[in-house]
Design a protein around this motif. Structure first.
Motif, mmCIF file in Angstrom:
data_model
loop_
_atom_site.group_PDB
_atom_site.id
_atom_site.type_symbol
_atom_site.label_atom_id
_atom_site.label_comp_id
_atom_site.label_asym_id
_atom_site.label_seq_id
_atom_site.Cartn_x
_atom_site.Cartn_y
_atom_site.Cartn_z
ATOM 1 N N GLY A 175 19.483 54.189 48.236
ATOM 2 C CA GLY A 175 19.069 52.806 48.031
ATOM 3 C C GLY A 175 19.653 52.161 46.806
ATOM 4 N N ARG A 176 20.574 52.815 46.131
ATOM 5 C CA ARG A 176 21.206 52.228 44.952
ATOM 6 C C ARG A 176 22.348 51.317 45.370
ATOM 7 N NH1 ARG A 176 22.355 57.634 41.550
ATOM 8 N NH2 ARG A 176 23.350 58.087 43.568
ATOM 9 N N ALA A 177 22.341 50.118 44.864
ATOM 10 C CA ALA A 177 23.347 49.117 45.245
ATOM 11 C C ALA A 177 24.451 49.046 44.194
ATOM 12 C CB ALA A 177 22.702 47.746 45.411
ATOM 13 N N THR A 178 25.677 49.057 44.673
ATOM 14 C CA THR A 178 26.853 48.900 43.801
ATOM 15 C C THR A 178 27.593 47.643 44.225
ATOM 16 O OG1 THR A 178 27.056 51.294 43.557
ATOM 17 C CG2 THR A 178 28.969 49.954 42.959
ATOM 18 N N THR A 179 27.774 46.725 43.296
ATOM 19 C CA THR A 179 28.417 45.451 43.597
ATOM 20 C C THR A 179 29.852 45.469 43.113
ATOM 21 O OG1 THR A 179 26.324 44.253 43.423
ATOM 22 C CG2 THR A 179 28.343 42.959 43.251
ATOM 23 N N TYR A 180 30.772 45.138 44.010
ATOM 24 C CA TYR A 180 32.193 45.023 43.684
ATOM 25 C C TYR A 180 32.531 43.531 43.593
ATOM 26 C CZ TYR A 180 32.376 49.950 45.014
ATOM 27 O OH TYR A 180 32.163 51.285 45.096
ATOM 28 N N ALA A 181 32.941 43.106 42.425
ATOM 29 C CA ALA A 181 33.197 41.684 42.197
ATOM 30 C C ALA A 181 34.433 41.238 42.968
ATOM 31 C CB ALA A 181 33.388 41.411 40.704
ATOM 32 N N PRO A 182 34.476 39.985 43.394
ATOM 33 C CA PRO A 182 35.678 39.482 44.069
ATOM 34 C C PRO A 182 36.838 39.367 43.096
ATOM 35 C CG PRO A 182 34.131 37.699 43.658
ATOM 36 C CD PRO A 182 33.417 38.968 43.287
ATOM 37 N N ILE A 183 38.039 39.408 43.643
ATOM 38 C CA ILE A 183 39.209 39.265 42.786
ATOM 39 C C ILE A 183 39.282 37.837 42.269
ATOM 40 C CG2 ILE A 183 40.493 41.027 44.046
ATOM 41 C CD1 ILE A 183 42.067 38.730 45.329
ATOM 42 N N SER A 184 39.903 37.664 41.143
ATOM 43 C CA SER A 184 40.081 36.339 40.569
ATOM 44 C C SER A 184 41.408 35.756 41.037
ATOM 45 C CB SER A 184 40.062 36.414 39.043
ATOM 46 O OG SER A 184 40.369 35.157 38.472
ATOM 47 N N LEU A 185 41.360 34.489 41.472
ATOM 48 C CA LEU A 185 42.587 33.823 41.886
ATOM 49 C C LEU A 185 43.385 33.311 40.690
ATOM 50 C CD1 LEU A 185 41.379 31.838 45.018
ATOM 51 C CD2 LEU A 185 42.468 34.083 44.896
ATOM 52 N N LYS A 186 42.825 33.489 39.494
ATOM 53 C CA LYS A 186 43.535 33.101 38.287
ATOM 54 C C LYS A 186 44.278 34.312 37.719
ATOM 55 C CE LYS A 186 40.214 29.518 36.951
ATOM 56 N NZ LYS A 186 39.290 29.043 35.875
ATOM 57 N N ALA A 187 45.463 34.062 37.194
ATOM 58 C CA ALA A 187 46.239 35.152 36.613
ATOM 59 C C ALA A 187 45.531 35.684 35.366
ATOM 60 C CB ALA A 187 47.638 34.665 36.248
ATOM 61 N N PRO A 188 45.586 36.995 35.124
ATOM 62 C CA PRO A 188 44.924 37.546 33.933
ATOM 63 C C PRO A 188 45.518 36.939 32.668
ATOM 64 C CG PRO A 188 46.414 39.165 34.926
ATOM 65 C CD PRO A 188 46.304 38.022 35.894
ATOM 66 N N PRO A 189 44.697 36.695 31.668
ATOM 67 C CA PRO A 189 45.204 36.073 30.441
ATOM 68 C C PRO A 189 46.150 36.994 29.700
ATOM 69 C CG PRO A 189 42.937 36.822 30.139
ATOM 70 C CD PRO A 189 43.260 37.003 31.599
ATOM 71 N N THR A 190 47.102 36.393 29.015
ATOM 72 C CA THR A 190 48.049 37.146 28.194
ATOM 73 C C THR A 190 47.420 37.407 26.831
ATOM 74 O OG1 THR A 190 49.913 36.103 29.320
ATOM 75 C CG2 THR A 190 50.358 37.172 27.216
ATOM 76 N N ILE A 191 47.308 38.685 26.457
ATOM 77 C CA ILE A 191 46.676 39.030 25.193
ATOM 78 C C ILE A 191 47.745 39.309 24.151
ATOM 79 C CG2 ILE A 191 44.648 39.968 26.353
ATOM 80 C CD1 ILE A 191 45.712 42.747 25.782
ATOM 81 N N SER A 192 47.324 39.259 22.912
ATOM 82 C CA SER A 192 48.237 39.499 21.799
ATOM 83 C C SER A 192 48.708 40.955 21.810
ATOM 84 C CB SER A 192 47.528 39.185 20.483
ATOM 85 O OG SER A 192 48.315 39.599 19.378
ATOM 86 N N PRO A 193 49.980 41.201 21.424
ATOM 87 C CA PRO A 193 50.478 42.590 21.371
ATOM 88 C C PRO A 193 49.757 43.454 20.342
ATOM 89 C CG PRO A 193 52.079 41.051 20.438
ATOM 90 C CD PRO A 193 51.028 40.226 21.110
#
Length: 408
Positions: free
Chosen positions: A62-80
């Motif tokens: 009875g344990r529920a695991t939720t898988y989030a939908p993919i994002s249609l936005k490109a992942p943000p670019t982070i600092s090196p």
């Protein structure tokens, strides 16, 4: 024969398909359909739909695991200066073969303390094993600095916006009015896009989701724009190319755009007339009909009541309700011009105003139930609204000035 992304290996079970899911997300951001993306990646279409919209799985306990939908936005670019997901995978691979933290840091060109903190901070709570993808998720969550939005953190601002939304004002009109009502108070000023975002994401911005029904469209989110197909002209009457050039400038009043707003199953309708220079709206009662004879008679009566210098032309779409346009021209002396097939933007003022009208007469309702007095009341409300395109002057005020003018 190509190998499926879910090819099973002895003793390991099905592959997690992480890389395939990442590629699927990239195709979605490029505008590729689910069917085409699944065919390209050799996965089931149902799998693609679950990735796109998310899902919740309940196990036998009875344990529920939720898988989030993919994002249609490109992942943000982070600092090196921050570790990337690729570097985290490199750390995990090096730890697996028994390399020390200093050796790993030297190969990556990083400080040993950076690698050490990364392994300690993002180690799996259960197995104490460094998992790079789980570490990336934890790092992304820790890097976020969420803060309440301007509207969510200001009850006075939220109340002012809600008040105008209940009056069927658009976010752009509300944004302009707030600057007038609260001069010198930047905490009470927001751009119209902030109001839209507050309506489309109410859980994070303070406005209730139900307030979105007061928007012109009543939608809870934006729709993608699609290119329409070309159609042949229904009438042989004059098209926009034969219309006087002065109409396009909007400097000379008296040129109108017309259309029908239809009810349930197109069995009832209201004729809408919009003057191009002022934006003045006339709603014409059709007594529950929408045939060509009724439209010709009722629209002709409404326009004949106008001063001669304010009824110079009428632009209509390809609707069959204007089939008797020749008789209309003879009776009223007003020339009629037709838009190109499937080109509603050529009557932009009329189309935008029809969206405003839908706030009062929603789709799927019987429009014949509304009296001429009710139509006049709605038209008066819309004509009294400030218009940004006309320097925030209402259409009624502008039209009243022109009505008193004998010649422009």
């Amino acid at each position: 024969m190509s190998e499926s992304p879910r090819t099973r290996r002895k003793g390991t079970g099905a592959l997690p398909m992480v890389e395939t899911r990442t590629k699927y997300a990239q195709l979605m951001r490029q505008g590729i359909s689910n069917a085409e993306a699944c065919r390209t990646l050799n996965i089931n279409r149902r799998t693609g739909m679950r990735w796109r919209h998310g899902r919740t799985v309940t196990d036998t306990r009875g344990r529920a695991t939720t898988y989030a939908p993919i994002s249609l936005k490109a992942p943000p670019t982070i600092s090196p200066r921050y570790l990337s997901e690729g570097e985290r995978i490199q750390i995990a691979d090096a730890l697996q073969v028994g390399k020390s933290l200093r050796q790993i840091a030297a190969e990556m060109g990083r400080n040993p303390s950076t690698v050490s903190r990364e392994v300690v901070r993002n180690r799996s709570p259960r197995g104490k094993r460094y998992a790079p993808r789980a570490a990336q998720v934890l790092a992304d969550a820790a890097r976020k600095r969420p803060r309440p939005g301007k509207i969510a953190g200001n009850p006075l601002l939220r109340g002012a916006i809600s008040k105008h939304l209940l009056e069927q004002w658009s976010p752009r009109q509300i944004s302009h009015q707030l600057r007038i009502d609260y001069p010198g108070q930047p905490e009470m000023n927001v751009v119209h896009e902030s109001i839209y975002q507050a309506l489309y994401s109410p859980h994070a911005t303070g406005l209730s989701r139900g307030m979105s029904r007061h928007l012109r469209t009543g939608r809870r989110g934006r729709l993608n724009h699609r290119r329409t197909s070309r159609r042949r002209s229904r009438f042989s009457g004059p098209l926009l190319g034969e219309r006087p050039a002065e109409v396009d400038t909007r400097l000379v009043p008296g040129h109108w755009e017309g259309d029908l707003v239809c009810g349930t199953f197109n069995r009832s309708a209201i004729a809408t007339l919009v003057e191009r220079t002022t934006g003045m709206l006339l709603l014409v009662h059709l007594n529950g009909k929408r045939d060509a004879a009724t439209v010709r008679e009722r629209v002709g009566q409404a326009m004949s009541a106008l001063p001669p210098h304010l009824r110079k032309s009428l632009t209509w779409d390809q609707g069959s309700e204007m089939a008797e346009y020749l008789q209309f021209q003879t009776e009223t002396g007003i020339p009629v011009y037709f838009c190109d097939p499937h080109s509603p933007w050529q009557r932009g003022s009329n189309e935008n105003t029809n969206g405003l009208i839908r706030q009062y007469f929603p789709k799927g309702t019987n429009l014949s139930l509304h009296s001429p007095e009710r139509l006049a009341e709605v038209a008066a409300k819309i004509n009294a609204r400030p218009r940004e395109s006309r320097n925030w002057e209402s259409a009624q005020a502008h039209f009243d000035r022109l009505r008193e003018t004998a010649h422009i």
